[in-house]
Design a protein around this motif. Structure first.
Motif, PDB file in Angstrom:
ATOM      1  N   ALA A   1       0.830  -1.213   0.000  1.00  0.00           N
ATOM      2  CA  ALA A   1       0.000   0.000   0.000  1.00  0.00           C
ATOM      3  C   ALA A   1       0.862   1.259   0.000  1.00  0.00           C
ATOM      4  O   ALA A   1       0.559   2.241  -0.696  1.00  0.00           O
ATOM      5  CB  ALA A   1      -0.933  -0.006   1.209  1.00  0.00           C
ATOM      6  N   GLU A   2       1.945   1.245   0.768  1.00  0.00           N
ATOM      7  CA  GLU A   2       2.839   2.404   0.814  1.00  0.00           C
ATOM      8  C   GLU A   2       3.540   2.607  -0.527  1.00  0.00           C
ATOM      9  O   GLU A   2       3.704   3.739  -0.995  1.00  0.00           O
ATOM     10  CB  GLU A   2       3.875   2.220   1.916  1.00  0.00           C
ATOM     11  CG  GLU A   2       3.320   2.349   3.322  1.00  0.00           C
ATOM     12  CD  GLU A   2       4.339   1.986   4.379  1.00  0.00           C
ATOM     13  OE1 GLU A   2       4.297   2.602   5.466  1.00  0.00           O
ATOM     14  OE2 GLU A   2       5.176   1.083   4.133  1.00  0.00           O
ATOM     15  N   ALA A   3       3.975   1.502  -1.125  1.00  0.00           N
ATOM     16  CA  ALA A   3       4.641   1.594  -2.429  1.00  0.00           C
ATOM     17  C   ALA A   3       3.680   2.152  -3.479  1.00  0.00           C
ATOM     18  O   ALA A   3       4.056   3.000  -4.304  1.00  0.00           O
ATOM     19  CB  ALA A   3       5.159   0.233  -2.854  1.00  0.00           C
ATOM     20  N   LYS A   4       2.432   1.697  -3.437  1.00  0.00           N
ATOM     21  CA  LYS A   4       1.424   2.191  -4.383  1.00  0.00           C
ATOM     22  C   LYS A   4       1.189   3.676  -4.175  1.00  0.00           C
ATOM     23  O   LYS A   4       1.123   4.445  -5.143  1.00  0.00           O
ATOM     24  CB  LYS A   4       0.126   1.417  -4.202  1.00  0.00           C
ATOM     25  CG  LYS A   4      -0.983   1.863  -5.148  1.00  0.00           C
ATOM     26  CD  LYS A   4      -2.263   1.074  -4.911  1.00  0.00           C
ATOM     27  CE  LYS A   4      -3.374   1.548  -5.849  1.00  0.00           C
ATOM     28  NZ  LYS A   4      -4.647   0.816  -5.582  1.00  0.00           N
ATOM     29  N   ARG A   5       1.087   4.101  -2.913  1.00  0.00           N
ATOM     30  CA  ARG A   5       0.852   5.521  -2.625  1.00  0.00           C
ATOM     31  C   ARG A   5       2.014   6.381  -3.112  1.00  0.00           C
ATOM     32  O   ARG A   5       1.817   7.459  -3.675  1.00  0.00           O
ATOM     33  CB  ARG A   5       0.655   5.719  -1.120  1.00  0.00           C
ATOM     34  CG  ARG A   5       0.256   7.150  -0.748  1.00  0.00           C
ATOM     35  CD  ARG A   5      -0.068   7.296   0.709  1.00  0.00           C
ATOM     36  NE  ARG A   5       1.131   7.383   1.537  1.00  0.00           N
ATOM     37  CZ  ARG A   5       1.452   6.525   2.475  1.00  0.00           C
ATOM     38  NH1 ARG A   5       0.665   5.482   2.722  1.00  0.00           N
ATOM     39  NH2 ARG A   5       2.554   6.680   3.190  1.00  0.00           N
ATOM     40  N   LEU A   6       3.233   5.883  -2.918  1.00  0.00           N
ATOM     41  CA  LEU A   6       4.399   6.641  -3.362  1.00  0.00           C
ATOM     42  C   LEU A   6       4.407   6.783  -4.878  1.00  0.00           C
ATOM     43  O   LEU A   6       4.611   7.883  -5.410  1.00  0.00           O
ATOM     44  CB  LEU A   6       5.677   5.955  -2.885  1.00  0.00           C
ATOM     45  CG  LEU A   6       6.987   6.731  -3.079  1.00  0.00           C
ATOM     46  CD1 LEU A   6       8.021   6.285  -2.046  1.00  0.00           C
ATOM     47  CD2 LEU A   6       7.573   6.537  -4.473  1.00  0.00           C
ATOM     48  N   ILE A   7       4.180   5.685  -5.584  1.00  0.00           N
ATOM     49  CA  ILE A   7       4.200   5.719  -7.048  1.00  0.00           C
ATOM     50  C   ILE A   7       3.098   6.626  -7.585  1.00  0.00           C
ATOM     51  O   ILE A   7       3.306   7.412  -8.507  1.00  0.00           O
ATOM     52  CB  ILE A   7       4.071   4.288  -7.614  1.00  0.00           C
ATOM     53  CG1 ILE A   7       5.341   3.480  -7.303  1.00  0.00           C
ATOM     54  CG2 ILE A   7       3.836   4.326  -9.127  1.00  0.00           C
ATOM     55  CD1 ILE A   7       5.251   2.015  -7.659  1.00  0.00           C
ATOM     56  N   GLU A   8       1.912   6.534  -6.977  1.00  0.00           N
ATOM     57  CA  GLU A   8       0.788   7.347  -7.451  1.00  0.00           C
ATOM     58  C   GLU A   8       0.942   8.821  -7.116  1.00  0.00           C
ATOM     59  O   GLU A   8       0.268   9.674  -7.708  1.00  0.00           O
ATOM     60  CB  GLU A   8      -0.524   6.806  -6.873  1.00  0.00           C
ATOM     61  CG  GLU A   8      -0.921   5.453  -7.440  1.00  0.00           C
ATOM     62  CD  GLU A   8      -2.227   4.936  -6.887  1.00  0.00           C
ATOM     63  OE1 GLU A   8      -2.702   5.503  -5.868  1.00  0.00           O
ATOM     64  OE2 GLU A   8      -2.789   3.984  -7.469  1.00  0.00           O
ATOM     65  N   SER A   9       1.837   9.137  -6.172  1.00  0.00           N
ATOM     66  CA  SER A   9       2.044  10.541  -5.802  1.00  0.00           C
ATOM     67  C   SER A   9       2.945  11.274  -6.792  1.00  0.00           C
ATOM     68  O   SER A   9       3.054  12.502  -6.749  1.00  0.00           O
ATOM     69  CB  SER A   9       2.668  10.622  -4.398  1.00  0.00           C
ATOM     70  OG  SER A   9       4.029  10.216  -4.417  1.00  0.00           O
ATOM     71  N   ILE A  10       3.598  10.545  -7.690  1.00  0.00           N
ATOM     72  CA  ILE A  10       4.532  11.146  -8.639  1.00  0.00           C
ATOM     73  C   ILE A  10       3.756  11.784  -9.788  1.00  0.00           C
ATOM     74  O   ILE A  10       2.910  11.142 -10.412  1.00  0.00           O
ATOM     75  CB  ILE A  10       5.510  10.088  -9.178  1.00  0.00           C
ATOM     76  CG1 ILE A  10       6.317   9.482  -8.034  1.00  0.00           C
ATOM     77  CG2 ILE A  10       6.438  10.684 -10.226  1.00  0.00           C
ATOM     78  CD1 ILE A  10       7.213   8.336  -8.443  1.00  0.00           C
ATOM     79  N   GLU A  11       4.043  13.055 -10.056  1.00  0.00           N
ATOM     80  CA  GLU A  11       3.344  13.759 -11.140  1.00  0.00           C
ATOM     81  C   GLU A  11       3.703  13.141 -12.485  1.00  0.00           C
ATOM     82  O   GLU A  11       4.825  12.652 -12.676  1.00  0.00           O
ATOM     83  CB  GLU A  11       3.692  15.247 -11.128  1.00  0.00           C
ATOM     84  CG  GLU A  11       5.090  15.598 -11.641  1.00  0.00           C
ATOM     85  CD  GLU A  11       6.200  15.364 -10.631  1.00  0.00           C
ATOM     86  OE1 GLU A  11       7.382  15.584 -10.981  1.00  0.00           O
ATOM     87  OE2 GLU A  11       5.891  14.985  -9.485  1.00  0.00           O
ATOM     88  N   THR A  12       2.766  13.167 -13.384  1.00  0.00           N
ATOM     89  CA  THR A  12       2.986  12.558 -14.705  1.00  0.00           C
ATOM     90  C   THR A  12       2.888  13.583 -15.824  1.00  0.00           C
ATOM     91  O   THR A  12       2.690  13.220 -16.980  1.00  0.00           O
ATOM     92  CB  THR A  12       1.965  11.423 -14.942  1.00  0.00           C
ATOM     93  OG1 THR A  12       0.631  11.948 -14.811  1.00  0.00           O
ATOM     94  CG2 THR A  12       2.166  10.291 -13.954  1.00  0.00           C
ATOM     95  N   ASP A  13       3.025  14.865 -15.469  1.00  0.00           N
ATOM     96  CA  ASP A  13       2.956  15.907 -16.485  1.00  0.00           C
ATOM     97  C   ASP A  13       4.330  16.431 -16.874  1.00  0.00           C
ATOM     98  O   ASP A  13       4.453  17.485 -17.505  1.00  0.00           O
ATOM     99  CB  ASP A  13       2.067  17.064 -16.005  1.00  0.00           C
ATOM    100  CG  ASP A  13       2.574  17.684 -14.699  1.00  0.00           C
ATOM    101  OD1 ASP A  13       3.533  17.129 -14.111  1.00  0.00           O
ATOM    102  OD2 ASP A  13       2.000  18.690 -14.267  1.00  0.00           O
ATOM    103  N   SER A  14       5.379  15.700 -16.487  1.00  0.00           N
ATOM    104  CA  SER A  14       6.737  16.094 -16.865  1.00  0.00           C
ATOM    105  C   SER A  14       7.553  14.846 -17.151  1.00  0.00           C
ATOM    106  O   SER A  14       7.253  13.746 -16.660  1.00  0.00           O
ATOM    107  CB  SER A  14       7.414  16.887 -15.746  1.00  0.00           C
ATOM    108  OG  SER A  14       7.723  16.055 -14.640  1.00  0.00           O
ATOM    109  N   LEU A  15       8.606  15.014 -17.944  1.00  0.00           N
ATOM    110  CA  LEU A  15       9.489  13.890 -18.242  1.00  0.00           C
ATOM    111  C   LEU A  15      10.161  13.364 -16.983  1.00  0.00           C
ATOM    112  O   LEU A  15      10.349  12.155 -16.830  1.00  0.00           O
ATOM    113  CB  LEU A  15      10.560  14.317 -19.252  1.00  0.00           C
ATOM    114  CG  LEU A  15      10.291  14.032 -20.727  1.00  0.00           C
ATOM    115  CD1 LEU A  15      11.408  14.591 -21.584  1.00  0.00           C
ATOM    116  CD2 LEU A  15      10.123  12.542 -20.972  1.00  0.00           C
ATOM    117  N   VAL A  16      10.522  14.274 -16.080  1.00  0.00           N
ATOM    118  CA  VAL A  16      11.184  13.853 -14.846  1.00  0.00           C
ATOM    119  C   VAL A  16      10.255  12.974 -14.025  1.00  0.00           C
ATOM    120  O   VAL A  16      10.661  11.936 -13.486  1.00  0.00           O
ATOM    121  CB  VAL A  16      11.644  15.079 -14.031  1.00  0.00           C
ATOM    122  CG1 VAL A  16      12.117  14.652 -12.647  1.00  0.00           C
ATOM    123  CG2 VAL A  16      12.762  15.806 -14.751  1.00  0.00           C
ATOM    124  N   GLY A  17       9.001  13.357 -13.913  1.00  0.00           N
ATOM    125  CA  GLY A  17       8.043  12.549 -13.167  1.00  0.00           C
ATOM    126  C   GLY A  17       7.840  11.185 -13.798  1.00  0.00           C
ATOM    127  O   GLY A  17       7.800  10.161 -13.102  1.00  0.00           O
TER     128      GLY A  17
END
Length: 307
Positions: A122-138
């Motif tokens: 659950a923590e891993a999922k929350r961390l991954i989902e918290s990453i923005e996807t509107d930039s190449l870095v994200g």
């Protein structure tokens, strides 16, 4: 070249360099061994000697005691291994008469549980989902963390991937990981990881097969350079992402390897298959990442009721 080395023998400097350049293929191991040897040569009882030929087992033993007060047993053992390897190489090539580190024993160390902090699923999922996807870095960060979680990849193997290491064979996608010791390890790509990689690669656009898959960022612009992301920059990224996701544990790159292995085992995966997937030589190493008993242990402790 340290004077203590150069003054030992006419071939000492060349053999000294050869040990690091010719006998150690893994860059991380080479860096660790160079650090260990440099620290030993700077150790006061050794720094005052005239040449390597004057080093005795008592000097090595004193150094082991010295570093044992500062570092964990694993680090002490690694430093002793570096000295043993170097002095054995020099003795075999006639620079030294004997290996002064050979009889020195390192600290006893045994553990059944690794110390690397890991995340729950659950923590891993929350961390991954918290990453923005509107930039190449994200998109890069999400894909890189996904590689470590879903393929159990070591960080050096993950950031060492080129675009061509995402392989298509018989309608399936595979990751080609270049592991320690020059070993090539291939893992099927988890469907969720494939989604992350596809989005990231689409955003990158057409790329030469030999270019790094994960590249460094250009300052705070959100753009990526042509240079390969280092494991140190990856660690800094993980710390930032963890803080943003509210992860309390001080996780690092290796935490995702343990997270993936433990989650696999919790979902009835076998230890033997986990060992193969993690490319471990021994199941005992894989077992260090198995944290399934953590909750059981906590439940057992809570039964100590003093009311």
């Amino acid at each position: 070249m340290p004077a203590i080395v150069a003054d030992t023998h006419e071939d000492a400097a060349e053999r000294f360099l050869e040990f690091f350049a010719a006998t150690i293929r893994n860059a991380n191991t080479r860096a660790a061994y160079m650090t260990a040897v440099a620290d030993f040569l700077a150790f006061a009882p050794v720094a005052g000697l005239g040449s390597l030929a004057e080093i005795r087992s008592i000097h090595v033993s004193a150094y082991v005691e010295h570093v044992a007060a500062r570092f964990a047993p694993q680090t002490v053992k690694q430093r002793l291994a570096a000295l043993r390897g170097l002095f054995d190489w020099l003795a075999r090539h006639g620079v030294l008469d004997h290996n002064p580190a050979a009889p020195v024993r390192g600290p006893a160390y045994s553990t059944k549980r690794g110390k690397t902090p890991i995340l729950t699923a659950a923590e891993a999922k929350r961390l991954i989902e918290s990453i923005e996807t509107d930039s190449l870095v994200g998109l890069r960060d999400r894909a890189l963390i996904g590689v470590m979680v879903y393929s159990f990849a070591r960080i050096s193997a993950a950031v060492g991937m080129d675009v061509e290491d995402l392989v298509q064979t018989a309608g399936r996608s595979w990751l080609r990981l270049h592991e320690k010791g020059g070993k090539v390890h291939e893992m099927p790509v988890h469907h969720r990881l494939l989604e992350h990689l596809d989005v990231y690669l689409a955003a990158l656009g057409p790329q030469d097969a030999k270019t790094p898959l994960f590249r460094s960022a250009r300052g705070r612009t959100g753009a990526l350079t042509a240079e390969r992301l280092t494991r140190f920059d990856a660690y800094a990224m993980v710390r930032r992402r963890a803080a943003k996701a509210g992860v309390v544990e001080k996780i690092g790159n290796h935490s995702f390897r343990g997270t993936g292995i433990t989650t696999f085992l919790l979902n009835d995966g076998s230890l033997e298959l986990a060992q193969e997937m993690a490319n471990h030589a021994s199941p005992r190493t894989t077992k260090l990442y198995d944290r399934r008993d953590d909750k059981i242990t906590q439940d057992a402790v809570e039964r100590i009721r003093i009311e």
